[in-house]
Design an enzyme around this catalytic site. Sequence first.
Site, PDB file in Angstrom:
ATOM      1  N   GLY A  18       0.850  -1.196   0.000  1.00 31.11           N
ATOM      2  CA  GLY A  18       0.000   0.000   0.000  1.00 31.11           C
ATOM      3  C   GLY A  18       0.882   1.241   0.000  1.00 31.11           C
ATOM      4  N   PHE A  19       0.326   2.363   0.449  1.00 34.47           N
ATOM      5  CA  PHE A  19       1.112   3.606   0.482  1.00 34.47           C
ATOM      6  C   PHE A  19       2.374   3.420   1.303  1.00 34.47           C
ATOM      7  CE2 PHE A  19      -3.126   5.450  -0.402  1.00 34.47           C
ATOM      8  CZ  PHE A  19      -2.793   6.210  -1.506  1.00 34.47           C
ATOM      9  N   VAL A  84       0.138 -13.187   3.933  1.00 31.11           N
ATOM     10  CA  VAL A  84       0.912 -13.420   5.155  1.00 31.11           C
ATOM     11  C   VAL A  84      -0.058 -13.758   6.286  1.00 31.11           C
ATOM     12  CG1 VAL A  84       2.451 -12.344   6.843  1.00 31.11           C
ATOM     13  CG2 VAL A  84       2.786 -11.930   4.392  1.00 31.11           C
ATOM     14  N   GLU A 175     -17.830  11.953  -0.260  1.00 31.95           N
ATOM     15  CA  GLU A 175     -17.417  11.800  -1.663  1.00 31.95           C
ATOM     16  C   GLU A 175     -18.332  10.838  -2.410  1.00 31.95           C
ATOM     17  OE1 GLU A 175     -12.711  12.870  -0.901  1.00 31.95           O
ATOM     18  OE2 GLU A 175     -13.285  10.785  -1.047  1.00 31.95           O
ATOM     19  N   ASP A 305      -1.601   2.270   8.386  1.00 37.34           N
ATOM     20  CA  ASP A 305      -2.863   2.070   9.107  1.00 37.34           C
ATOM     21  C   ASP A 305      -2.760   1.004  10.187  1.00 37.34           C
ATOM     22  OD1 ASP A 305      -4.036   3.939   7.505  1.00 37.34           O
ATOM     23  OD2 ASP A 305      -5.461   2.573   6.529  1.00 37.34           O
ATOM     24  N   ALA A 321      -3.274   8.492   4.296  1.00 37.53           N
ATOM     25  CA  ALA A 321      -2.158   8.172   3.418  1.00 37.53           C
ATOM     26  C   ALA A 321      -0.854   8.864   3.848  1.00 37.53           C
ATOM     27  CB  ALA A 321      -2.522   8.558   1.989  1.00 37.53           C
ATOM     28  N   GLN A 322      -0.921  10.148   4.215  1.00 40.65           N
ATOM     29  CA  GLN A 322       0.314  10.866   4.550  1.00 40.65           C
ATOM     30  C   GLN A 322       1.003  10.289   5.781  1.00 40.65           C
ATOM     31  OE1 GLN A 322       2.545  13.002   3.484  1.00 40.65           O
ATOM     32  NE2 GLN A 322       1.522  12.974   1.514  1.00 40.65           N
TER      33      GLN A 322
END
Length: 460
Positions: A18-19, A84, A175, A305, A321-322
């Site tokens: 992921g990010f 995993v 959104e 996360d 995300a940041q």
Amino acid sequence: MTVEKATGQPRVVIVGAGFAGLAAAKVLAKTPARVTIVDQHNYHLFQPLLYQLATGMLEPADIASPIRGIFHSRSGVYVQLGEVTGVDFDARQVLIEGDEPLAYDYLILAAGASVATFGIPGVEEYGFPLKSLAHSVRLRSHLLRQFELAEIDPSLVDEGALTVVVVGGGPTGVEMAGSTVELFHHVLKHDFPELEVGRSRVILLEATDHLLPPFHPESRQHAVETLQKRGVEVMTGQAMDRVTPNEVTLKDGTVIKTRTLVWAAGVRVCPLADALGVEQTRGGRVVVNDDLSLPGHPEVYVVGDMAASTQEQGGLLPQVAQVAIQGARYAGKQVKARIEGRTPDPKRFTYKDKGIMATIGRHAAVTELPNGPRFKGALAWFMWLALHLVYIVGYRSRLAALLNWAWNYITYDRHARLIFDPVEASEPAKEPVRELPPAAPVARAEADPVPAPQERRRPG
Ligand SMILES: Cc1cc2nc3c(=O)[nH]c(=O)nc-3n(C[C@H](O)[C@H](O)[C@H](O)COP(=O)(O)OP(=O)(O)OC[C@H]3O[C@@H](n4cnc5c(N)ncnc54)[C@H](O)[C@@H]3O)c2cc1C
């Protein structure tokens, strides 16, 4: 003994692309280490745009990039497809379903989060979450199929076929609601001229008394007003009690006829975190030291996360995300320093807030920069577009997203409004497929020339 052990090359395993996983791998590429990224999918997914996939704006390949492609030119980074299931911290091995354990000298765990249903009856079985490509494609197919079914039998409109309830007033819910109402009023209205699309409903349900919790009250108010002007029914202070295939019941007893509950109300940590046998927070996030290492295991870092990373002044950092990117870069640099024989940075991980933004729909968004400046409307929307273009991985995906957005901007068209259900067999085994009872009365379903809705089979 593995080849790497024999050559003395340090082995770094990163779980999750992921990010966070990508950011860590990019820091560690071209070091003397052999870096292996393990992911249950062969692609990196840009989750913030899942709602655009669900509402026919973008296609899967616009928001997902093959991991192997991302690391083509980065020597020393290898990719392994696999789920995993746990970690043997004593033997320093990552356990992979149906595969050999993977040995590591340094481990970065970045397996993200999963959907939290909070045990609300029916959500797991009948709700449409927005967390994976399969979720979004199923939701898109389901939404479009309701219109097809209603055109054949308009009485289904009274049964809630064109009613969508979005639960969760955070950025994802806002959104999704804004984009759904645009899809209905600007696109499907023309696709189904004989259907009374004006009778469709998009309801945004939020249990607290306001939308967009982290935003300034002015931004929240702007979001509510804009959504309402565009036709979204915003219901704040209303909690959901249960959902069945045909209706949503609120705590106050209100019943809303609908076949579509979009679940945007919460995330829980990934199942892998529960399998590790380490200390977790109430929400399941893995407790980490200030340098994001796992207590008692300085060779293991947990980021994104999955980690309960904290602010300098205390308090958990948000699952965004940041935080994932910055934490992973920091952990990657710590590992890199150790591999290169340098002392790791003694300073704790510090998150630099770059602001928050949420889009409400065409020409409408709210953006808040750190230390005060706030934007709303078209300017905030263009800022949102630009930022998302920068962060989408890969030039092809960026270009595809830009083209689709430009096309939609000029024509209002949503090219990707395809009824196309993914093959469940390709989904990870831990997302079991469940059959739902038919939503329409049996006699009508039998008479229905449209095939039995596939989307009613979805992950629990
Ligand atoms: C619908 C939606 C909208 C969002 N919008 C925004 C937004 O606008 N702005 C923002 O900042 N954040 C947003 N977020 C949150 C943001 O996407 C996450 O914070 C971010 O993805 C976290 O990055 P990560 O690398 O920790 O986890 P993820 O990006 O979730 O990556 C985890 C990776 O681990 C893999 N994985 C998981 N378990 C296993 C396993 N057992 N074995 C192998 N691989 C595994 C997964 O396949 C995945 O590739 C949104 C999230 C969602 C769902």
